[in-house]
Design an enzyme around this catalytic site. Sequence first.
Site, PDB file in Angstrom:
ATOM      1  N   ARG A   1      -7.013 -11.223  23.097  1.00 23.74           N
ATOM      2  CA  ARG A   1      -6.981 -12.026  21.853  1.00 23.74           C
ATOM      3  C   ARG A   1      -7.783 -11.408  20.716  1.00 23.74           C
ATOM      4  NH1 ARG A   1      -7.462 -16.414  25.453  1.00 23.74           N
ATOM      5  NH2 ARG A   1      -5.406 -17.259  25.869  1.00 23.74           N
TER       6      ARG A   1
ATOM      7  N   LYS B   1      -2.805  -5.492   7.871  1.00 14.03           N
ATOM      8  CA  LYS B   1      -1.486  -5.871   8.394  1.00 14.03           C
ATOM      9  C   LYS B   1      -1.137  -4.912   9.522  1.00 14.03           C
ATOM     10  CE  LYS B   1       1.081  -7.975   4.605  1.00 14.03           C
ATOM     11  NZ  LYS B   1       2.303  -7.821   3.772  1.00 14.03           N
TER      12      LYS B   1
ATOM     13  N   GLU C   1       4.112   5.947  -1.730  1.00 14.78           N
ATOM     14  CA  GLU C   1       3.241   4.744  -1.712  1.00 14.78           C
ATOM     15  C   GLU C   1       2.093   4.897  -2.719  1.00 14.78           C
ATOM     16  OE1 GLU C   1       3.851   1.856  -0.250  1.00 14.78           O
ATOM     17  OE2 GLU C   1       4.312   2.073   1.880  1.00 14.78           O
TER      18      GLU C   1
ATOM     19  N   LYS D   1      -5.295  -0.939  -3.563  1.00  6.17           N
ATOM     20  CA  LYS D   1      -4.949  -1.747  -2.379  1.00  6.17           C
ATOM     21  C   LYS D   1      -6.119  -2.668  -2.009  1.00  6.17           C
ATOM     22  CE  LYS D   1      -2.615  -2.601   1.609  1.00  6.17           C
ATOM     23  NZ  LYS D   1      -1.671  -2.121   2.583  1.00  6.17           N
TER      24      LYS D   1
ATOM     25  N   GLU E   1      -1.620 -12.813   1.843  1.00  6.24           N
ATOM     26  CA  GLU E   1      -0.387 -12.810   1.065  1.00  6.24           C
ATOM     27  C   GLU E   1       0.117 -14.202   0.715  1.00  6.24           C
ATOM     28  OE1 GLU E   1       2.223  -9.509   1.880  1.00  6.24           O
ATOM     29  OE2 GLU E   1       3.955 -10.678   1.259  1.00  6.24           O
TER      30      GLU E   1
ATOM     31  N   ARG F   1      -0.839 -10.615  -3.182  1.00  6.57           N
ATOM     32  CA  ARG F   1      -0.626  -9.474  -2.284  1.00  6.57           C
ATOM     33  C   ARG F   1       0.844  -9.064  -2.204  1.00  6.57           C
ATOM     34  NH1 ARG F   1      -3.396  -7.928   3.572  1.00  6.57           N
ATOM     35  NH2 ARG F   1      -2.152  -6.057   3.799  1.00  6.57           N
TER      36      ARG F   1
ATOM     37  N   ASN G   1       4.631  -5.167  -2.215  1.00  2.00           N
ATOM     38  CA  ASN G   1       5.977  -4.981  -1.661  1.00  2.00           C
ATOM     39  C   ASN G   1       6.976  -4.411  -2.658  1.00  2.00           C
ATOM     40  OD1 ASN G   1       5.497  -5.963   0.989  1.00  2.00           O
ATOM     41  ND2 ASN G   1       5.393  -8.039   0.146  1.00  2.00           N
TER      42      ASN G   1
ATOM     43  N   HIS H   1      10.085  -2.691  -1.412  1.00  2.00           N
ATOM     44  CA  HIS H   1      10.162  -2.896   0.037  1.00  2.00           C
ATOM     45  C   HIS H   1      11.287  -3.836   0.466  1.00  2.00           C
ATOM     46  CE1 HIS H   1       6.432  -0.734  -0.055  1.00  2.00           C
ATOM     47  NE2 HIS H   1       6.245  -0.845   1.236  1.00  2.00           N
TER      48      HIS H   1
ATOM     49  N   HIS I   1      12.818  -1.798   3.263  1.00  2.17           N
ATOM     50  CA  HIS I   1      12.768  -2.188   4.685  1.00  2.17           C
ATOM     51  C   HIS I   1      14.173  -2.369   5.251  1.00  2.17           C
ATOM     52  CE1 HIS I   1       8.353  -3.838   4.971  1.00  2.17           C
ATOM     53  NE2 HIS I   1       8.430  -2.532   5.064  1.00  2.17           N
TER      54      HIS I   1
ATOM     55  N   HIS J   1       9.574   5.904   5.723  1.00  7.60           N
ATOM     56  CA  HIS J   1       9.207   4.698   4.980  1.00  7.60           C
ATOM     57  C   HIS J   1       9.097   4.966   3.470  1.00  7.60           C
ATOM     58  CE1 HIS J   1       7.507   0.796   4.215  1.00  7.60           C
ATOM     59  NE2 HIS J   1       6.462   1.351   3.629  1.00  7.60           N
TER      60      HIS J   1
HETATM   61  N1  LIG Z   1       0.280  -1.934   7.580  1.00  8.54           N
HETATM   62  C1  LIG Z   1       0.582  -1.705   6.335  1.00  8.54           C
HETATM   63  O1  LIG Z   1       0.061  -2.351   5.415  1.00  8.54           O
HETATM   64  C2  LIG Z   1       1.560  -0.613   6.013  1.00  8.54           C
HETATM   65  C3  LIG Z   1       1.681  -0.147   4.692  1.00  8.54           C
HETATM   66  C4  LIG Z   1       2.538   0.917   4.430  1.00  8.54           C
HETATM   67  C5  LIG Z   1       3.265   1.480   5.472  1.00  8.54           C
HETATM   68  N2  LIG Z   1       3.130   1.005   6.747  1.00  8.54           N
HETATM   69  C6  LIG Z   1       3.870   1.615   7.864  1.00  8.54           C
HETATM   70  O2  LIG Z   1       3.457   2.971   8.018  1.00  8.54           O
HETATM   71  C7  LIG Z   1       4.480   3.661   8.735  1.00  8.54           C
HETATM   72  C8  LIG Z   1       4.688   5.048   8.158  1.00  8.54           C
HETATM   73  O3  LIG Z   1       3.488   5.773   8.234  1.00  8.54           O
HETATM   74  P1  LIG Z   1       3.481   7.374   8.142  1.00  8.54           P
HETATM   75  O4  LIG Z   1       4.363   7.827   7.069  1.00  8.54           O
HETATM   76  O5  LIG Z   1       2.067   7.766   8.125  1.00  8.54           O
HETATM   77  O6  LIG Z   1       4.242   7.776   9.471  1.00  8.54           O
HETATM   78  P2  LIG Z   1       3.797   8.436  10.844  1.00  8.54           P
HETATM   79  O7  LIG Z   1       2.602   7.760  11.402  1.00  8.54           O
HETATM   80  O8  LIG Z   1       5.020   8.486  11.683  1.00  8.54           O
HETATM   81  O9  LIG Z   1       3.388   9.933  10.438  1.00  8.54           O
HETATM   82  C9  LIG Z   1       4.356  10.799   9.901  1.00  8.54           C
HETATM   83  C10 LIG Z   1       4.573  12.036  10.768  1.00  8.54           C
HETATM   84  O10 LIG Z   1       3.501  12.940  10.553  1.00  8.54           O
HETATM   85  C11 LIG Z   1       2.879  13.293  11.787  1.00  8.54           C
HETATM   86  N3  LIG Z   1       1.478  13.476  11.438  1.00  8.54           N
HETATM   87  C12 LIG Z   1       0.574  12.512  11.134  1.00  8.54           C
HETATM   88  N4  LIG Z   1      -0.560  13.066  10.710  1.00  8.54           N
HETATM   89  C13 LIG Z   1      -0.397  14.408  10.758  1.00  8.54           C
HETATM   90  C14 LIG Z   1      -1.220  15.504  10.423  1.00  8.54           C
HETATM   91  N5  LIG Z   1      -2.419  15.323   9.875  1.00  8.54           N
HETATM   92  N6  LIG Z   1      -0.746  16.743  10.621  1.00  8.54           N
HETATM   93  C15 LIG Z   1       0.512  16.916  11.119  1.00  8.54           C
HETATM   94  N7  LIG Z   1       1.350  15.915  11.430  1.00  8.54           N
HETATM   95  C16 LIG Z   1       0.900  14.669  11.241  1.00  8.54           C
HETATM   96  C17 LIG Z   1       3.197  12.156  12.718  1.00  8.54           C
HETATM   97  O11 LIG Z   1       3.170  12.568  14.070  1.00  8.54           O
HETATM   98  C18 LIG Z   1       4.608  11.785  12.262  1.00  8.54           C
HETATM   99  O12 LIG Z   1       5.538  12.660  12.823  1.00  8.54           O
HETATM  100  C19 LIG Z   1       5.728   2.803   8.657  1.00  8.54           C
HETATM  101  O13 LIG Z   1       5.964   2.226   9.916  1.00  8.54           O
HETATM  102  C20 LIG Z   1       5.348   1.735   7.652  1.00  8.54           C
HETATM  103  O14 LIG Z   1       6.006   0.524   7.897  1.00  8.54           O
HETATM  104  C21 LIG Z   1       2.293  -0.017   7.014  1.00  8.54           C
HETATM  105 ZN   LIG Z   2       5.044   0.395   2.418  1.00 14.21          ZN
END
Ligand SMILES: NC(=O)c1ccc[n+]([C@@H]2O[C@H](COP(=O)([O-])OP(=O)(O)OC[C@H]3O[C@@H](n4cnc5c(N)ncnc54)[C@H](O)[C@@H]3O)[C@@H](O)[C@H]2O)c1
Ligand SMILES: [Zn+2]
Length: 375
Positions: free
Chosen positions: A131, A152, A194, A236, A246, A250, A254, A257, A261, A274
């Site tokens: 939890r 989030k 982003e 942010k 949100e 907040r 989006n 998005h 999405h 993304h």
């Molecule tokens: N929680 C939130 O508020 C929020 C906000 C925006 C996006 N997101 C989420 O984030 C996700 C996308 O994140 P992302 O773009 O970081 O994707 P990701 O985590 O898949 O990373 C992108 C790619 O880069 C590789 N990688 C990561 N760091 C590296 C490094 N330093 N050197 C070499 N390779 C590396 C990873 O293995 C992957 O293949 C989506 O699922 C999206 O929905 C969440």
């Molecule tokens: Zn996003």
Amino acid sequence: MKINDQIGAAQLTVELGDRSYPIWIGSGLIARIGRAFQLQNIPTGSPILVITDDKVGPKYLHHVVAALSDAGYQVSTHQVPSGEKSKSLRVFEDCITAALEAGCDRKSTVVALGGGVVGDLAGFVAAAYMRGVRFVQVPTTILAHDSSVGGKVAVNHPLAKNIIGAFHQPEMVLYDTSTLQSLPDRDVRSGLAEMIKHGLIWDQAFVAWCEEHAEQLLDKDEEALTYGLLQGCAIKAAVVSQDERENDLRAILNLGHTIGHALEAVAGYGELLHGEAIAIGMIGSARLAEQMGIAAEVAGYTERLMSSFGLPTAIPAQYDTEQIIAAMMHDKKFKEGRTLFVLPTAIGRVEIRRDVPIDRVRDIIEQLKGARTCQ
Ligand SMILES: NC(=O)c1ccc[n+]([C@@H]2O[C@H](COP(=O)([O-])OP(=O)(O)OC[C@H]3O[C@@H](n4cnc5c(N)ncnc54)[C@H](O)[C@@H]3O)[C@@H](O)[C@H]2O)c1
Ligand SMILES: [Zn+2]
């Protein structure tokens, strides 16, 4: 900007009363993660579980483990396949198994070492395990300046993105900018989408700065990246501090998005990154705003901006419009028969609308199809 001398990094704070936490940004910070844990009073008596993926792990995991072990922590690790498909209930269960096998207890800490995928997944593990246990974000992508801040956390369902999740704030965000040098170009571009979004919702001057520094940002110039990440995280953090759950403000995060999405879900997770999906979504929002008479001359500018960062500006023609509309209906933003759109009123200003007619959205999606896409 505040500098924390004990960590040797720039510091921002997410202000959430007694749950406030620092974001530390700087080069080489992973070597100081043990010190950072001590400063945040993370106990040494319970196991730490570091979750990473199979691209980041081979590069940086041993540094994290060594630095934490040197500071007296007992560390276990778990590696998941890289990519969006790991944000699933099946991979989530594997992580819980790893936590149990590591002997994690209620005072344990889960560390996310990676991009937004690992951050969202490991955060949801930390939110759900017993939890809720402590959580630390060690972002390694540009995009993760967004995902690591704000609490989030989620995994996906095949029908809808981020639909199984929680709010679970980290104890700290330790952003080692030197890790970004190994980031593939496509992920650099995706993350910059982003960063630009943060300007488009909040700060026209920051959008102009991004535009002027496109070349340096795309080249991973560390000074430019650090400045951009600080600005993005600061926006942010300001938004999240005012509206953690949100209720209203907040939702501006989006921008792009609602369409974005839906495109990710229809494409099949991981096909369209993304940032790529929301780049198209931000152009769609700007066109909607113009058609509804809310804004003038924002769509062409947004499209040129995305293009100058090598981001896609069109929906691949093979995506089915009705499937995209159906995916929007499954989104968390859909309620009482309407979906939420964040629409620009000018560059750096947005407004939240629930009155966008679905036929207009359908028209925009059709318009966005068939044109040029770049990956
Ligand atoms: N929680 C939130 O508020 C929020 C906000 C925006 C996006 N997101 C989420 O984030 C996700 C996308 O994140 P992302 O773009 O970081 O994707 P990701 O985590 O898949 O990373 C992108 C790619 O880069 C590789 N990688 C990561 N760091 C590296 C490094 N330093 N050197 C070499 N390779 C590396 C990873 O293995 C992957 O293949 C989506 O699922 C999206 O929905 C969440
Ligand atoms: Zn996003």
